[in-house]
Structures are given as structure tokens and as C-alpha cells.
Design a protein around this motif. Structure first.
Motif, PDB file in Angstrom:
ATOM      1  N   ALA A 216       0.909  -1.282  -0.025  1.00  0.00           N
ATOM      2  CA  ALA A 216      -0.118   0.033  -0.099  1.00  0.00           C
ATOM      3  C   ALA A 216       0.885   1.273  -0.138  1.00  0.00           C
ATOM      4  CB  ALA A 216      -0.783  -0.175   1.306  1.00  0.00           C
ATOM      5  N   ASP A 217       1.917   1.086   0.522  1.00  0.00           N
ATOM      6  CA  ASP A 217       2.989   2.412   0.511  1.00  0.00           C
ATOM      7  C   ASP A 217       3.820   2.309  -0.997  1.00  0.00           C
ATOM      8  OD1 ASP A 217       2.554   2.823   3.157  1.00  0.00           O
ATOM      9  OD2 ASP A 217       3.919   1.066   3.723  1.00  0.00           O
ATOM     10  N   ILE A 218       3.338   1.741  -1.749  1.00  0.00           N
ATOM     11  CA  ILE A 218       4.376   1.663  -3.113  1.00  0.00           C
ATOM     12  C   ILE A 218       3.300   2.391  -4.302  1.00  0.00           C
ATOM     13  CG2 ILE A 218       5.634   0.375  -4.707  1.00  0.00           C
ATOM     14  CD1 ILE A 218       6.156  -1.617  -2.493  1.00  0.00           C
ATOM     15  N   PRO A 219       3.715   3.333  -4.880  1.00  0.00           N
ATOM     16  CA  PRO A 219       2.756   3.977  -5.972  1.00  0.00           C
ATOM     17  C   PRO A 219       2.731   3.253  -7.156  1.00  0.00           C
ATOM     18  CG  PRO A 219       4.327   5.677  -4.732  1.00  0.00           C
ATOM     19  CD  PRO A 219       4.682   4.314  -4.236  1.00  0.00           C
ATOM     20  N   ALA A 220       3.629   2.270  -7.506  1.00  0.00           N
ATOM     21  CA  ALA A 220       3.639   1.546  -8.584  1.00  0.00           C
ATOM     22  C   ALA A 220       2.698   0.457  -8.458  1.00  0.00           C
ATOM     23  CB  ALA A 220       5.007   0.853  -8.828  1.00  0.00           C
ATOM     24  N   VAL A 221       2.692  -0.116  -7.135  1.00  0.00           N
ATOM     25  CA  VAL A 221       1.325  -1.250  -7.016  1.00  0.00           C
ATOM     26  C   VAL A 221       0.146  -0.578  -7.027  1.00  0.00           C
ATOM     27  CG1 VAL A 221       0.618  -2.888  -5.290  1.00  0.00           C
ATOM     28  CG2 VAL A 221       3.132  -2.480  -5.363  1.00  0.00           C
ATOM     29  N   LYS A 222       0.048   0.624  -6.786  1.00  0.00           N
ATOM     30  CA  LYS A 222      -1.214   1.075  -6.776  1.00  0.00           C
ATOM     31  C   LYS A 222      -1.469   1.457  -8.374  1.00  0.00           C
ATOM     32  CE  LYS A 222      -4.283   5.153  -5.651  1.00  0.00           C
ATOM     33  NZ  LYS A 222      -4.332   6.290  -4.726  1.00  0.00           N
ATOM     34  N   ALA A 223      -0.544   1.884  -9.065  1.00  0.00           N
ATOM     35  CA  ALA A 223      -0.778   2.181 -10.299  1.00  0.00           C
ATOM     36  C   ALA A 223      -1.135   0.812 -11.300  1.00  0.00           C
ATOM     37  CB  ALA A 223       0.465   2.557 -10.988  1.00  0.00           C
ATOM     38  N   MET A 224      -0.368  -0.269 -10.889  1.00  0.00           N
ATOM     39  CA  MET A 224      -0.872  -1.420 -11.498  1.00  0.00           C
ATOM     40  C   MET A 224      -2.215  -2.058 -11.236  1.00  0.00           C
ATOM     41  SD  MET A 224       0.841  -5.225 -10.993  1.00  0.00           S
ATOM     42  CE  MET A 224      -0.214  -5.451  -9.477  1.00  0.00           C
ATOM     43  N   THR A 225      -2.572  -2.089 -10.041  1.00  0.00           N
ATOM     44  CA  THR A 225      -3.905  -2.560  -9.487  1.00  0.00           C
ATOM     45  C   THR A 225      -5.011  -1.533 -10.251  1.00  0.00           C
ATOM     46  OG1 THR A 225      -2.766  -3.141  -7.549  1.00  0.00           O
ATOM     47  CG2 THR A 225      -5.426  -2.977  -7.569  1.00  0.00           C
ATOM     48  N   GLN A 226      -4.592  -0.313 -10.331  1.00  0.00           N
ATOM     49  CA  GLN A 226      -5.831   0.528 -10.842  1.00  0.00           C
ATOM     50  C   GLN A 226      -5.700   0.282 -12.538  1.00  0.00           C
ATOM     51  OE1 GLN A 226      -7.587   3.264  -9.336  1.00  0.00           O
ATOM     52  NE2 GLN A 226      -8.706   2.609 -11.161  1.00  0.00           N
ATOM     53  N   TRP A 227      -4.725   0.084 -12.983  1.00  0.00           N
ATOM     54  CA  TRP A 227      -4.635  -0.130 -14.584  1.00  0.00           C
ATOM     55  C   TRP A 227      -5.504  -1.360 -14.722  1.00  0.00           C
ATOM     56  CZ3 TRP A 227      -3.392  -4.241 -17.758  1.00  0.00           C
ATOM     57  CH2 TRP A 227      -3.255  -3.782 -19.047  1.00  0.00           C
ATOM     58  N   ILE A 228      -5.315  -2.524 -13.932  1.00  0.00           N
ATOM     59  CA  ILE A 228      -5.873  -3.651 -14.315  1.00  0.00           C
ATOM     60  C   ILE A 228      -7.416  -3.812 -13.950  1.00  0.00           C
ATOM     61  CG2 ILE A 228      -6.044  -6.190 -13.100  1.00  0.00           C
ATOM     62  CD1 ILE A 228      -3.322  -6.399 -12.589  1.00  0.00           C
ATOM     63  N   ALA A 229      -7.846  -2.981 -13.128  1.00  0.00           N
ATOM     64  CA  ALA A 229      -9.452  -2.798 -12.746  1.00  0.00           C
ATOM     65  C   ALA A 229      -9.805  -1.870 -13.920  1.00  0.00           C
ATOM     66  CB  ALA A 229      -9.381  -1.847 -11.533  1.00  0.00           C
ATOM     67  N   ASP A 230      -9.045  -0.907 -14.283  1.00  0.00           N
ATOM     68  CA  ASP A 230      -9.671  -0.154 -15.601  1.00  0.00           C
ATOM     69  C   ASP A 230      -9.789  -0.915 -16.704  1.00  0.00           C
ATOM     70  OD1 ASP A 230      -9.965   2.115 -13.814  1.00  0.00           O
ATOM     71  OD2 ASP A 230      -7.818   2.766 -14.535  1.00  0.00           O
ATOM     72  N   ALA A 231      -8.760  -1.796 -16.997  1.00  0.00           N
ATOM     73  CA  ALA A 231      -8.588  -2.594 -18.155  1.00  0.00           C
ATOM     74  C   ALA A 231     -10.014  -3.602 -18.087  1.00  0.00           C
ATOM     75  CB  ALA A 231      -7.731  -3.553 -18.370  1.00  0.00           C
ATOM     76  N   ALA A 232     -10.195  -4.360 -16.943  1.00  0.00           N
ATOM     77  CA  ALA A 232     -11.471  -5.030 -16.733  1.00  0.00           C
ATOM     78  C   ALA A 232     -12.614  -4.406 -17.190  1.00  0.00           C
ATOM     79  CB  ALA A 232     -11.644  -5.828 -15.347  1.00  0.00           C
ATOM     80  N   ASN A 233     -12.752  -3.198 -16.379  1.00  0.00           N
ATOM     81  CA  ASN A 233     -14.129  -2.304 -16.409  1.00  0.00           C
ATOM     82  C   ASN A 233     -14.283  -1.883 -18.080  1.00  0.00           C
ATOM     83  OD1 ASN A 233     -14.739  -2.521 -13.670  1.00  0.00           O
ATOM     84  ND2 ASN A 233     -13.562  -0.653 -13.296  1.00  0.00           N
TER      85      ASN A 233
END
Length: 423
Positions: A216-233
Motif C-alpha cells: 500500500a506504500d508503493i505507488p507503482a503497486v497502486k498504479a498497476m492495480t488501478q490499470w488492471i481494474a480499469d482494463a477489466a471495466n
């Protein structure tokens, strides 16, 4: 009479000693433990048979069903019944086996210089110790795409994250599923996105494993998770991705329903089935893009290692077995005709995938050694996939998915903390 009696006793004693040490009149018998499906690979049975025929020694093969392997093997170690040679991938489950106390570091073996750089790097722990001999098929994981479909639409493979996003949207608008993402039981995709985060920043990995920070402290992990969520949506994974599993990848690609998938080259030679529309020759390779590396990434092979029990009564013989496997004339017999990237510099009889050779310049620039699965303490691919499925099913959001990833990782690491590989 006394001399004869003494000779008989001496002979019996020597026979008992040799037998108790795993040696009989026909030579040495080494115990080797692995997963049933791994031990049945043709290159494994080839090297086992060649060793026994060439040396006169025997291998006592101890196999367990894949789903039972970690539990059954760890119980054997706890009982003091560890094998002479132990097969394992360099992942978080290896933490069950107390590496410093149980395994021989192979740093100074004569064959080390013949390993390719990536194969050697995969088998080292974070202190640089070589844990095993990588005797396995070595694949390149990336984004495998249908070049015939792209050509027909006047599209090109992506070289940046922005280009990949545009490519996915255009394919979606045209009626194709851009990415086959088999969310039902397939779990390897997430590690591809995480690899650059930690392979490119070892200090970040050290902080994570030392519990100084979390995902949760790593911006790149958030960026990846957000990208995968957006791709699915956005529909980039199609409408049935939550139902798609291992057996659905090949039909999706060979039919042209899906254009791309994140997988490895050997899959195309072992599991891909030619469809009415598309065959192996229609596919090519570009980097994986998941918003963690602008130029994309490839993952080097996840390799099964032959590890040596340092407490074995036959340590010398076990090391000699690894040396036998690592000789050019022997591994070239074992891997003859196998589709794999080299683990050894002297490999000549294996087949190199044209997809990989065509992308070799890109691979050299953007490949990372498998890092997330092998270096993050407590990392479980199944756990990570479970966290993402919760997000896909709207049971949680991006932040909640990352919390689950952290919770699963920390819990798993805690199970084996006292036995974990040194970080």
C-alpha cells in the motif's frame, strides 16, 4: 578358524556400512524428491535414465502429487527423512524448508560458469548464494499477440504503455477481446506487472521484506492495480474473463476471439491447439504492459532447481549427480528437441522459439529475472489472484484489493518466518 571368522565379520560389516550409506554391489543409490508431474517431463526422465546407464548408480525417485508436494515434503524434512536431492522452484514455499540448515550452497561448483546469466540469477538468494542447479525448460513470459489480426487492421505492436493502452482500446472498439485474462484459476499474470517494481529497485524489495513498508506504500503497486481494474471495466479482458481458465486460453487465441495474452513461449508448444483460423505461425511477442514499466517487461523463466541436502550421508555423490546433469554432453541429450531458452551456455539441441528470437533485441532491453514470485517473502500467486478476483467481483475496490494482497502476503510470510530464505 579365527582368521576366517574375522574375515566373515569384516565382510558383513563393510556390506552393512555400504548399504546403510545407500551403496550396494551395483553402486550408489541416491534419493531424489519432486512433484509427480515435474518428474514425468521427458527431459527429466531422459537425464535420470542416462545417469543410471552411464554410472551404474541408481536413483530412488520419491514423487508426490503436485497439490500435496509442499506439505508432504516438509513433513519428511521435519522427520529427518530429507532426500539427497530435492527439486523445487525458487518461490515463497521454499521458506518451509530452512535453507541455511538443510541445503548445500553451490557457489563454487565447476559448472556454475556454464549457466546463462538469467538462469544463474534466478537460483541465487538475496545474499548471492546459488541454491540449486536450474535443470528445467526456460521460457520467456511476455505479451503474445496475433500479428495476423494486427496486420489486417493496420496496427503495430506497442513499445510504450501509452501505445499499448491505445492498441487495447482500438481492438475493443473493433469487436475483439484485446487480452485473454483467465481469471478462473490462473494466477501468474500479476507477478509480471510486479517484477519491474522490485527487480529495478532492490532496496524497495528489502524494505518490503523487512516489514518497513507494505504494498500500500508503493505507488507503482497502486498504479498497476488501478490499470488492471480499469482494463477489466473497459472490457479489455472480454465479458467472460471471470469464467475463463487454463483450458479456455487456447480456444480464445486460436479462434481469434482474443488477440493477446500474457503467457510464456513454451505454452505454445505444449498446450496451444491450432484452430480453424489461427496457428502458432500467426503469433509474435512484445513486452507486457501493466503500468509499472513504461517500456514494458518480459519475465525470465521460473526454473525447477535441483538442490542438494547438505546433511546427506552421500553429499559427494549428490554433488556428482548435479555435475553429471550439468555436463554439456548430458544436458544436450536430455533437452534434445525441447522448446526452451537456454539455461546452459552449451545447449545446442533444444529448439528456440521463433517468436522469442524475433523479439530478442526487445527482450535484451526489457527482460527481468522472475522477482515477485521468488523474492517477495510470503508471495503466493494464488493469494494475489484471489485479491484481484474480489476486486473484479466488486467485493472490494482498488485500495481494498491492495490491502488483501498485503494481508495474504504478511500472513503467509509469518507461517515460515523462522525458516524463510535470508533476505
Amino acid at each position: 578358524m579365527k582368521r576366517i571368522y574375522f574375515t566373515i565379520l569384516l565382510t558383513l560389516a563393510v556390506t552393512f556400512f555400504l548399504t546403510s550409506c545407500g551403496q550396494d554391489e551395483d553402486g550408489i543409490t541416491l534419493t531424489l524428491m519432486g512433484k509427480k508431474s515435474d518428474l514425468e517431463k521427458s527431459y527429466m526422465t531422459n537425464i535420470f535414465e542416462h545417469y543410471e546407464k552411464s554410472t551404474g548408480n541408481k536413483l530412488d525417485i520419491i514423487s508426490y502429487e503436485d497439490k500435496d508436494y509442499e506439505t508432504e515434503a516438509s513433513e519428511k524434512f521435519e522427520k529427518g527423512e530429507a532426500p539427497d536431492i530435492f527439486l523445487h522452484f525458487h518461490n515463497s514455499d521454499l521458506g518451509r524448508f530452512n535453507i541455511p540448515d538443510n541445503f548445500y550452497y553451490l557457489n563454487n561448483e565447476d559448472w556454475v560458469s556454464d549457466l546463462t546469466d538469467n538462469a544463474r540469477a534466478y537460483c541465487r538468494d538475496n545474499e548471492g548464494h546459488l541454491l540449486g542447479l536450474p535443470f528445467w525448460e526456460n521460457s520467456v513470459s511476455g505479451c503474445y499477440y496475433n500479428k495476423t489480426i494486427l496486420d489486417s487492421l493496420g496496427l503495430k505492436p506497442a513499445t510504450t504503455q501509452a501505445e499499448f493502452n491505445v492498441l487495447c482500446q482500438v481492438l475493443s472498439d473493433t469487436g475483439y477481446t484485446p487480452i485473454c485474462w483467465p481469471a478462473d484459476g490462473c494466477s501468474w499474470m500479476i507477478q509480471f506487472g510486479l517484477d519491474p517494481v522490485f527487480a529495478d529497485n532492490p532496496s524497495l524489495l528489502k524494505k518490503l521484506n523487512n516489514k518497513e513498508i507494505t504494498f500500500a506504500d508503493i505507488p507503482a503497486v497502486k498504479a498497476m492495480t488501478q490499470w488492471i481494474a480499469d482494463a477489466a471495466n473497459k472490457g479489455w479482458f472480454g465479458s467472460d474473463y471471470l469464467k475463463d481458465g487454463w483450458d479456455d486460453i487456447s480456444p480464445a487465441l486460436s479462434s481469434g476471439k482474443a488477440v493477446m495474452t500474457f503467457i510464456w513461449d513454451t505454452w505454445f508448444y505444449t498446450d496451444f491447439e491450432k484452430g480453424e483460423k489461427y496457428s502458432l505461425d500467426d503469433f509474435a511477442l512484445m513486452p507486457i504492459f501493466m503500468n509499472t514499466a513504461d517500456k514494458g517487461t518480459y519475465e525470465g523463466g521460473n526454473l525447477n532447481m535441483m538442490m542438494v541436502n547438505k546433511n546427506s550421508g552421500q553429499l559427494k555423490a549428490a554433488l556428482e549427480f548435479l555435475s553429471f546433469c550439468a555436463q554439456k554432453e548430458n544436458y544436450n541429450i536430455a533437452f534434445d528437441g525441447i522448446s526452451t531458452v537456454n539455461c546452459f551456455k552449451g545447449q545446442t539441441t533444444n529448439i528456440q522459439s521463433k517468436m522469442v528470437t524475433d523479439a530478442s533485441a526487445s527482450i535484451r532491453k526489457n527482460e527481468r529475472v522472475s522477482t515477485a514470485a521468488s523474492r517477495i517473502a510470503g508471495y503466493s500467486a494464488d493469494d494475489m489472484a484471489s485479491a484481484f478476483v474480489s476486486m473484479f467481483q466488486k467485493e472490494t475496490d482498488v485500495a481494498g484489493c491492495i490491502r488483501l494482497m498485503d494481508n495474504y502476503r504478511i500472513k503467509e510470510a509469518g507461517k515460515w518466518e523462522t525458516n524463510a530464505p535470508s533476505q
